[in-house]
Each structure stands twice: as structure tokens, then as C-alpha cells.
Design a protein around this motif. Sequence first.
Motif, PDB file in Angstrom:
ATOM      1  N   LYS A 152       0.841  -1.203   0.000  1.00 45.17           N
ATOM      2  CA  LYS A 152       0.000   0.000   0.000  1.00 45.17           C
ATOM      3  C   LYS A 152       0.872   1.247   0.000  1.00 45.17           C
ATOM      4  O   LYS A 152       0.619   2.198  -0.751  1.00 45.17           O
ATOM      5  N   GLY A 153       1.895   1.267   0.834  1.00 42.68           N
ATOM      6  CA  GLY A 153       2.802   2.415   0.880  1.00 42.68           C
ATOM      7  C   GLY A 153       3.515   2.626  -0.443  1.00 42.68           C
ATOM      8  O   GLY A 153       3.638   3.758  -0.923  1.00 42.68           O
TER       9      GLY A 153
ATOM     10  N   ALA B 291       7.487   6.798   6.723  1.00 43.40           N
ATOM     11  CA  ALA B 291       6.213   6.372   7.303  1.00 43.40           C
ATOM     12  C   ALA B 291       5.881   4.936   6.893  1.00 43.40           C
ATOM     13  O   ALA B 291       5.406   4.139   7.720  1.00 43.40           O
ATOM     14  N   THR B 292       6.148   4.595   5.635  1.00 36.89           N
ATOM     15  CA  THR B 292       5.885   3.232   5.171  1.00 36.89           C
ATOM     16  C   THR B 292       6.764   2.222   5.913  1.00 36.89           C
ATOM     17  O   THR B 292       6.284   1.178   6.358  1.00 36.89           O
ATOM     18  N   ALA B 293       8.041   2.543   6.071  1.00 35.39           N
ATOM     19  CA  ALA B 293       8.954   1.636   6.785  1.00 35.39           C
ATOM     20  C   ALA B 293       8.512   1.456   8.233  1.00 35.39           C
ATOM     21  O   ALA B 293       8.519   0.334   8.763  1.00 35.39           O
ATOM     22  N   LYS B 294       8.119   2.557   8.870  1.00 37.96           N
ATOM     23  CA  LYS B 294       7.658   2.488  10.256  1.00 37.96           C
ATOM     24  C   LYS B 294       6.404   1.622  10.361  1.00 37.96           C
ATOM     25  O   LYS B 294       6.303   0.753  11.236  1.00 37.96           O
ATOM     26  N   ASP B 295       5.447   1.857   9.467  1.00 40.98           N
ATOM     27  CA  ASP B 295       4.200   1.081   9.491  1.00 40.98           C
ATOM     28  C   ASP B 295       4.443  -0.399   9.187  1.00 40.98           C
ATOM     29  O   ASP B 295       3.787  -1.267   9.760  1.00 40.98           O
ATOM     30  N   CYS B 296       5.388  -0.675   8.283  1.00 40.73           N
ATOM     31  CA  CYS B 296       5.703  -2.074   7.933  1.00 40.73           C
ATOM     32  C   CYS B 296       6.370  -2.806   9.084  1.00 40.73           C
ATOM     33  O   CYS B 296       6.147  -4.003   9.272  1.00 40.73           O
TER      34      CYS B 296
END
Length: 160
Positions: free
Chosen positions: A71-72, A135-140
Motif C-alpha cells: 500500500k505504501g 512512514a511506510t517503513a515504520k508502518d511495515c
Amino acid sequence: MSAAKKAQEETVDAANDMAKKFEEKMKDYSTQASATMKENMEKMSKGMAEFGEFGKENVEAVVASASTFAKGFEDIATEQANYAKSSMEKSVEQMKTISSAKTPQDFMEAQTDYVRSAFEANISQMNKLSDMWIATAKDCSEPLSRRYTAMVEKVQSFRV
């Protein structure tokens, strides 16, 4: 009754008593062994079920992490495509402005404005993409981090 016969009977009685005691001890041992084996099998079965559930939760975390990454990545690709389209449209407008310059000074001003605005837009876009990747890395990493924490807690619970 003779002393020899009496001694023989006492020996037989003592042997019978010993055999009964031995039989009782074997029954007690057998009962204890069965109970211990049953208890250990239940513990092992419970442990295997917990291990299976833990593995299932790990797989779910990996799937959630991969979905979040997809998604990111999709959002970043969309953002970059939109920026490329917008940038191209602005470049066409700026080229029209530059090509319509009447004097060398107008030409230089238009070109300077174009270069400055393009540079600023590129820096802004790089910052935006950088923030999106972070943000994508953090969420993943969040679902995987939770599973790691669960594993550490599980391992620490085994310490005596």
C-alpha cells in the motif's frame, strides 16, 4: 512341628510378605508413572498448540507487514506519477513563457524563474517522498516488532 519346618514356613511367609510389598510398590510406581506421563503429555500437547498459534501469529504479522508495504509503495508510486505529470505541465508553461520573451533580460528572468521553481519543486518532492518512505517503513515494521516483543516475552517466561 519341627524347627526346620517352622523355619521354612517363616521363610515362605517372609517371602510372601516381601512379594506383597514389592507388588504394592510396583502398583504405586505404575500409578505415579502413568500420572506423570499423562501430565507431561498434556504439557507437551499444550506447548505444541501454543507453538502453532505463535507461528500462525508470526505469519499474520508478515502478511500485514507486506500488505502495508504494498500500500505504501502504491501511494508513493501514485504520488511520483502525479508529480511527474504536474512537473511536465509546468515545464511546458515555463517553456512557452521563455520562448515568448522579447528581450534577453526577459529571457534570462524567465529561465531563472523556471530553474529556481523547478529546483524548489524537486527538493520539496524529495522531502515528501522521503517522509512517505519513512512512514511506510515504520508502518511495515510495527507488526514484526510486536511479534519480536512477544517472542522475547515468551523466551523470558521459560527462564527459571
